[in-house]
Design a protein around this motif. Structure first.
Motif, short mmCIF file in Angstrom:
data_model
loop_
_atom_site.label_atom_id
_atom_site.label_comp_id
_atom_site.label_asym_id
_atom_site.label_seq_id
_atom_site.Cartn_x
_atom_site.Cartn_y
_atom_site.Cartn_z
N PRO A 163 24.76 106.79 26.06
CA PRO A 163 25.63 105.93 27.01
C PRO A 163 26.00 104.61 26.34
CG PRO A 163 23.21 105.92 27.15
CD PRO A 163 23.38 106.82 26.27
N LEU A 164 26.89 104.45 25.58
CA LEU A 164 27.38 103.30 25.05
C LEU A 164 28.08 102.57 25.83
CD1 LEU A 164 29.03 104.90 21.57
CD2 LEU A 164 27.08 103.92 21.88
N ALA A 165 28.68 102.92 26.98
CA ALA A 165 29.44 102.22 28.12
C ALA A 165 28.40 101.30 28.55
CB ALA A 165 30.05 103.17 28.91
N VAL A 166 27.14 101.86 28.85
CA VAL A 166 26.12 101.05 29.73
C VAL A 166 25.78 99.94 28.73
CG1 VAL A 166 23.73 101.41 30.41
CG2 VAL A 166 25.33 103.31 30.91
N MET A 167 25.58 100.07 27.51
CA MET A 167 25.15 99.17 26.40
C MET A 167 25.83 97.90 26.44
SD MET A 167 23.75 101.33 23.37
CE MET A 167 23.25 103.14 23.84
N THR A 168 27.27 97.87 26.27
CA THR A 168 28.00 96.58 26.05
C THR A 168 29.02 96.43 27.07
OG1 THR A 168 29.46 97.96 24.55
CG2 THR A 168 27.73 96.58 23.60
N THR A 169 29.56 97.35 27.75
CA THR A 169 30.55 97.14 28.61
C THR A 169 29.85 96.66 29.92
OG1 THR A 169 31.82 98.78 27.56
CG2 THR A 169 32.64 98.19 29.51
N TYR A 170 28.85 97.15 30.52
CA TYR A 170 28.33 96.87 31.91
C TYR A 170 27.63 95.34 31.71
CZ TYR A 170 28.50 101.75 33.79
OH TYR A 170 29.18 102.75 34.18
N PRO A 171 26.80 95.21 30.53
CA PRO A 171 26.52 93.66 30.76
C PRO A 171 27.98 92.66 30.69
CG PRO A 171 25.58 94.78 28.85
CD PRO A 171 26.39 95.69 29.41
N ALA A 172 29.04 93.21 30.11
CA ALA A 172 30.02 92.36 30.19
C ALA A 172 30.71 92.23 31.42
CB ALA A 172 31.13 92.71 29.08
N LEU A 173 30.78 93.42 32.30
CA LEU A 173 31.19 93.41 33.52
C LEU A 173 30.45 92.59 34.45
CD1 LEU A 173 32.38 97.15 33.89
CD2 LEU A 173 33.67 95.07 33.89
N GLU A 210 31.10 89.45 36.87
CA GLU A 210 30.91 89.42 38.29
C GLU A 210 31.68 90.52 38.70
OE1 GLU A 210 31.28 85.79 40.17
OE2 GLU A 210 29.40 84.75 38.70
N ARG A 211 32.08 91.74 37.89
CA ARG A 211 32.95 92.80 38.32
C ARG A 211 31.92 94.24 38.56
NH1 ARG A 211 37.53 92.93 34.50
NH2 ARG A 211 38.21 90.84 34.42
N LEU A 212 30.48 94.28 38.19
CA LEU A 212 29.76 95.58 38.18
C LEU A 212 29.50 95.56 39.58
CD1 LEU A 212 29.04 97.20 35.83
CD2 LEU A 212 26.64 95.97 35.99
N SER A 213 29.58 96.92 39.97
CA SER A 213 29.27 97.58 41.44
C SER A 213 27.60 97.85 41.31
CB SER A 213 29.87 98.59 41.64
OG SER A 213 29.33 99.64 40.95
N ALA A 214 27.05 97.54 42.25
CA ALA A 214 25.77 97.68 42.43
C ALA A 214 25.23 99.08 41.92
CB ALA A 214 25.21 97.48 43.96
N GLN A 215 26.38 100.18 42.44
CA GLN A 215 25.93 101.43 41.99
C GLN A 215 25.38 101.58 40.32
OE1 GLN A 215 29.17 103.91 42.99
NE2 GLN A 215 27.83 106.08 42.74
N SER A 223 22.69 102.79 38.24
CA SER A 223 22.61 103.82 37.27
C SER A 223 22.27 103.48 35.74
CB SER A 223 23.96 104.23 37.50
OG SER A 223 24.88 103.75 36.61
N ALA A 224 22.74 102.16 35.40
CA ALA A 224 22.54 101.68 33.96
C ALA A 224 20.89 101.62 33.99
CB ALA A 224 23.10 100.49 33.76
N LEU A 225 20.34 101.10 34.81
CA LEU A 225 18.75 100.74 34.79
C LEU A 225 18.29 101.95 34.80
CD1 LEU A 225 18.55 97.61 37.06
CD2 LEU A 225 18.36 97.75 34.85
N ALA A 226 18.64 103.06 35.52
CA ALA A 226 18.25 104.36 35.44
C ALA A 226 18.04 104.92 34.45
CB ALA A 226 18.60 105.23 37.04
#
Lengths: 264, 261
Positions: free
Chosen positions: B210-220, B224-229, B233-236
């Motif tokens: 899950p590379l996307a989860v590691m760097t892209t999600y924190p940036a999003l 302030e563009r990351l959805s709650a869903q 899913s990242a935390l899960a």
């Protein structure tokens, strides 16, 4: 045994060694993915329109060829030499009636068949997915391509032996190679086609040795160079190969004078 | 509380070691900076030609690069050295000395070695993010920063879990340091916003590694563009990876027969 037979025997030993460590080689093969990461980035860029002469397909061809060149011209001598100096096993090499650099070069040469074999599937994939129209159709380009590869390998070996020999004076010589590698990433065309650099930086790029270690062979097979450019680049390439070889030999000879091996 | 004290002790040992090799520390830090600069060059050239790639503008992509750099510092400074050490211990049989100590073995082996000069990567990565935010001209809210930090922690946890699982392979096949190199080079793909990857590659980097989860999600999250869903899913994902790693570790220790160091 004649001199020729001895050289041949050393190449045979090297080949057997490269076969024995095929697992390591395969892993190394798989870790050469920086150009692929760059390829995906540049392809995403080219989706909105080509950058210079590079569209998505040109970027794919460029970076995949980069991987091929990298795998064919890769070497370990810098690490090998520094380790043998540090552990003292170099002493064993010095006893043999052949210069250690010749022995290293033989090992390198003997690994080439295996390298070519591993690269072959990649070449097939490139040709099947991208076709042949992206590459040069001039026979002369394909004739000089191996020569450019050999030149690239010679520069790499020369630099590696130069820095490796510095380990005779300085324990952390390898960090110098690390810095060299960072410059290589930027200026060799490994992460970005050199012609995409702004114009004012182009003379520097052509003057530094890095282009002739990576980008130059790629430019040849992609048909980017005319006869004159080709000739000039070859002069630069083999000039650098010679320069680093002489430098390596000189430093090695000087260093050996003060080298006291640790047992071995 | 005892484990916190233990962690401080282990850190102290690493600091003392680093103080002993001061020149190496300086050289390592310098090299880190050179590599960070080298990695930025293609990006600078790229964004001098285009204003956005796959919907990411220059300063937004720079945030991802910043987080990539910082996490790489965590990986190379706190995760890889210690676990590389364990591989060697398994080979030599000296892992036994760790196992007989009266503390959790996974904790002990994970904290044996820190490469302190990698702090430079972490600081430089954070600096890149701050520069990017200043360039963008929009400062995130406190909530966004908190969420971002939480996701970064999750990212570090995933990296750690992957390395623990690689380490567990060392109990079965002895030569896994190469595998560690392989994973480190795969992590390189996390340096770009995940949006540039498509098709199979995108699927692998989202669900398998899950590379996307590691760097892209924190940036999003910072933008302030990351959805709650996606946050959930990242935390899960992080939780699942951590649990899997723990189970794998316990199973490996149970079947470990030692090499009789």
């Amino acid at each position: 045994m004649s001199r020729k037979e001895k050289l041949f025997a050393m190449v045979r030993i090297g080949f057997a060694e490269s076969l024995a460590y095929r697992g390591e080689f395969l892993i190394w093969f798989l870790t050469t993915n920086m150009p692929l990461v760059m390829m995906l980035l540049w392809m995403a860029v080219a989706k909105d329109g080509p950058v210079g002469r590079f569209g998505t397909r040109e970027f794919a061809a460029y970076f995949l060829t980069t991987v091929v060149v990298r795998l064919l011209t890769g070497a370990w001598v810098a690490w090998q030499l520094t380790m043998e100096i540090r552990t003292g096993t170099l002493a064993r090499r010095l006893l043999r009636p052949v210069h250690p650099f010749v022995a290293y070069a033989c090992e390198q040469a003997s690994a080439l068949p295996l390298r070519a074999l591993t690269v072959a599937p990649l070449v097939v994939i490139i040709l099947l997915t991208l076709g042949t129209d992206l590459f040069s159709s001039e026979l002369s380009h394909w004739v000089v391509f191996p020569l450019a590869l050999a030149g690239a390998l010679c520069i790499r070996l020369g630099v590696m032996m130069t820095i490796g020999s510095l380990a005779l004076f300085w324990d952390s010589a390898l960090s110098l190679y690390d810095a060299w590698l960072a410059l290589f990433f930027v200026f060799s065309g490994y992460t970005i086609p050199l012609e995409l650099f702004p114009a004012w930086i182009q003379p520097l790029v052509n003057w530094l040795p890095f282009r002739y270690m990576m980008s130059f062979p790629v430019e040849i097979v992609m048909g980017h160079l005319d006869g004159r450019q080709l000739l000039v680049a070859f002069v630069y390439q083999w000039g650098y190969a010679l320069l680093f070889s002489v430098l390596a030999l000189t430093i090695f000879r000087r260093g050996l004078k003060r080298y006291a091996a640790f047992g071995g | 509380m005892g484990y916190l004290r233990l962690l401080i002790q282990q850190l102290r040992m690493s600091i003392l070691l680093a103080l002993q090799y001061r020149l190496d520390f300086v050289v390592g830090a310098l090299l880190s900076l050179i590599w960070i600069a080298a990695a930025l060059v293609p990006l600078v050239v790229l964004f001098s030609q285009r204003s956005a790639v796959a919907g990411w503008r220059w300063h937004e992509a720079l945030i991802v690069v910043g987080f990539f750099t910082a996490l790489k510092g965590v990986l190379d400074g706190a995760i890889r050295p210690a676990l590389q050490d364990v591989v060697e211990r398994i080979r030599l049989g000296t892992l036994d000395y760790v196992l007989i100590k009266p503390a959790d073995a996974q904790f002990l082996v994970s904290t044996t070695r820190f490469e302190l000069f990698r702090v430079v990567d972490v600081v430089a990565g954070i600096a890149l993010v701050v520069i990017a935010l200043a360039y963008g001209g929009h400062w995130p809210s406190a909530a966004a920063i908190a969420l971002c930090l939480l996701l970064l922690f999750a990212a570090a946890l995933i990296l750690y879990a992957i390395w623990i699982m690689v380490l567990c392979l060392a109990f079965i096949a002895v030569k896994v340091d190469n595998l560690s190199f392989l994973f480190a080079s795969i992590y390189d793909a996390a340096r770009w916003p995940a949006g540039i990857y498509r098709g199979v590659v995108s699927f692998v980097f989202t669900f398998v590694i899950p590379l996307a989860v590691m760097t892209t999600y924190p940036a999003l999250a910072l933008l302030e563009r990351l959805s709650a869903q996606r946050t959930l899913s990242a935390l899960a994902t992080a939780l699942v990876f951590a649990l899997l790693a723990r189970v794998a570790w316990l199973a490996s220790i149970r079947r470990y027969t030692s090499a009789g160091g």
